[in-house]
Design a protein around this motif. Structure first.
Motif, PDB file in Angstrom:
ATOM      1  N   ALA A  25       9.334  21.447  56.738  1.00 60.25           N
ATOM      2  CA  ALA A  25      10.542  22.257  56.843  1.00 60.25           C
ATOM      3  C   ALA A  25      10.942  22.741  55.451  1.00 60.25           C
ATOM      4  O   ALA A  25      11.266  21.942  54.582  1.00 60.25           O
ATOM      5  N   GLY A  26      10.906  24.054  55.269  1.00 59.75           N
ATOM      6  CA  GLY A  26      11.053  24.600  53.932  1.00 59.75           C
ATOM      7  C   GLY A  26       9.720  24.499  53.215  1.00 59.75           C
ATOM      8  O   GLY A  26       9.621  24.048  52.086  1.00 59.75           O
ATOM      9  N   CYS A  27       8.672  24.942  53.900  1.00 56.77           N
ATOM     10  CA  CYS A  27       7.295  24.722  53.454  1.00 56.77           C
ATOM     11  C   CYS A  27       6.906  25.526  52.226  1.00 56.77           C
ATOM     12  O   CYS A  27       5.907  25.232  51.567  1.00 56.77           O
ATOM     13  N   GLY A  28       7.677  26.574  51.905  1.00 51.68           N
ATOM     14  CA  GLY A  28       7.373  27.367  50.726  1.00 51.68           C
ATOM     15  C   GLY A  28       5.990  27.988  50.787  1.00 51.68           C
ATOM     16  O   GLY A  28       5.592  28.572  51.793  1.00 51.68           O
ATOM     17  N   GLY A  85      16.403  35.625  45.004  1.00 53.93           N
ATOM     18  CA  GLY A  85      16.347  36.922  45.675  1.00 53.93           C
ATOM     19  C   GLY A  85      15.242  37.008  46.711  1.00 53.93           C
ATOM     20  O   GLY A  85      14.925  38.083  47.221  1.00 53.93           O
ATOM     21  N   GLY A  86      14.627  35.866  47.017  1.00 54.13           N
ATOM     22  CA  GLY A  86      13.567  35.843  48.027  1.00 54.13           C
ATOM     23  C   GLY A  86      12.290  36.522  47.585  1.00 54.13           C
ATOM     24  O   GLY A  86      11.529  37.011  48.421  1.00 54.13           O
ATOM     25  N   TRP A 107       2.252  29.200  60.427  1.00 60.73           N
ATOM     26  CA  TRP A 107       3.395  29.414  59.541  1.00 60.73           C
ATOM     27  C   TRP A 107       4.434  30.247  60.280  1.00 60.73           C
ATOM     28  O   TRP A 107       4.109  31.263  60.871  1.00 60.73           O
ATOM     29  N   PHE A 108       5.695  29.820  60.202  1.00 56.70           N
ATOM     30  CA  PHE A 108       6.769  30.529  60.893  1.00 56.70           C
ATOM     31  C   PHE A 108       7.894  30.858  59.916  1.00 56.70           C
ATOM     32  O   PHE A 108       8.287  30.009  59.109  1.00 56.70           O
ATOM     33  N   GLN A 109       8.411  32.054  60.010  1.00 55.18           N
ATOM     34  CA  GLN A 109       9.578  32.417  59.215  1.00 55.18           C
ATOM     35  C   GLN A 109      10.828  32.132  60.039  1.00 55.18           C
ATOM     36  O   GLN A 109      11.013  32.707  61.127  1.00 55.18           O
ATOM     37  N   ALA A 110      11.663  31.261  59.536  1.00 55.63           N
ATOM     38  CA  ALA A 110      12.881  30.901  60.258  1.00 55.63           C
ATOM     39  C   ALA A 110      13.874  30.269  59.293  1.00 55.63           C
ATOM     40  O   ALA A 110      13.493  29.612  58.322  1.00 55.63           O
ATOM     41  N   VAL A 132       7.530  25.910  58.299  1.00 57.27           N
ATOM     42  CA  VAL A 132       8.660  26.812  58.541  1.00 57.27           C
ATOM     43  C   VAL A 132       9.369  27.089  57.221  1.00 57.27           C
ATOM     44  O   VAL A 132       9.654  26.162  56.463  1.00 57.27           O
ATOM     45  N   ASP A 133       9.645  28.356  56.956  1.00 53.74           N
ATOM     46  CA  ASP A 133      10.406  28.714  55.757  1.00 53.74           C
ATOM     47  C   ASP A 133      11.098  30.048  56.004  1.00 53.74           C
ATOM     48  O   ASP A 133      10.634  30.874  56.800  1.00 53.74           O
ATOM     49  N   LEU A 134      12.193  30.272  55.294  1.00 50.67           N
ATOM     50  CA  LEU A 134      12.935  31.515  55.423  1.00 50.67           C
ATOM     51  C   LEU A 134      12.404  32.595  54.485  1.00 50.67           C
ATOM     52  O   LEU A 134      12.487  33.787  54.786  1.00 50.67           O
ATOM     53  N   ASP A 135      11.831  32.172  53.356  1.00 44.59           N
ATOM     54  CA  ASP A 135      11.441  33.088  52.289  1.00 44.59           C
ATOM     55  C   ASP A 135      10.097  33.749  52.592  1.00 44.59           C
ATOM     56  O   ASP A 135       9.043  33.115  52.533  1.00 44.59           O
TER      57      ASP A 135
END
Length: 201
Positions: free
Chosen positions: A50-53, A9-10, A90-93, A71-74
């Motif tokens: 990539a997907g650094c958490g 659920g992020g 840090w980037f959200q993507a 970079v991470d989406l969460d």
């Protein structure tokens, strides 16, 4: 929605960080991924996590002298990363839409590391596109390093991408297999349920 978002659920950033903190306090080695990457490229090299958490791998690589971008989406994971190392970029993507130019990131990395079961937790069918996007940010000769589980014993979800499929994605992106290991400690791959793969552009 990818499989990670369905699973968490992020909102699992703090719990994820606490788990690794407890492991470290108990004497466990939590820096295997960073040590593995440091053996492949010299200090000063540019590394994309990539997907650094929560930033565990990238923060350690930065401490070792690497020029890192995460970079991470969460957002919950990135909140922890930014708290732990606010000086780092840090980037959200979403990796399925990753566009370094749009984020102001120079795309000439020496190494891209994809740890933490990122590939099996992507939405099914998006893996090839993510490999292509990550391969495109590597300089010629650069390395894509990915470690992920291949069976239920090594994953929090049913198995996703298999190694032959992953290798095909890499080949289609112009990446050649260099080596494969069973652990981040560089144990030889024995056909087991976890693999760390190194591909070169």
């Amino acid at each position: 929605m990818n499989r990670w978002e369905e699973l968490t659920g992020g909102t699992s950033g703090h719990a994820y960080a606490a788990r690794f903190a407890a492991l470290a306090e108990g004497g466990e080695d939590v820096h295997g991924e960073a040590r593995f990457c440091a053996a492949l490229v010299p200090a000063g090299a540019r590394v994309l996590d990539a997907g650094c958490g929560t930033g565990r791998v990238m923060i350690r690589l930065s401490e070792l002298g690497y020029d890192c971008v995460g970079v991470d989406l969460d957002a919950s994971m990135l909140t922890v990363a930014r708290r732990e190392a606010p000086e780092l970029p840090w980037f959200q993507a979403d990796l399925t839409e990753f566009d370094p130019g749009r984020l102001g990131i120079v795309a000439d990395f020496d190494l891209v590391v994809v740890a933490g079961n990122v590939f099996p937790l992507l939405a099914a069918g998006t893996e090839a596109g993510v490999v292509k996007r990550l391969g495109a940010v590597l300089r010629p000769g650069g390395l894509l390093v990915a470690g992920f589980g291949l069976d239920r014993a090594h994953l929090p979800v049913p198995p996703g991408i298999a190694l032959p499929e992953y290798d095909k994605c890499c080949a289609e992106a112009g990446l050649a297999l260099v080596d494969r290991f069973a652990t981040w400690g560089a144990d030889p791959y024995d056909g087991g349920g976890y693999a760390v793969s190194v591909h070169r552009r």
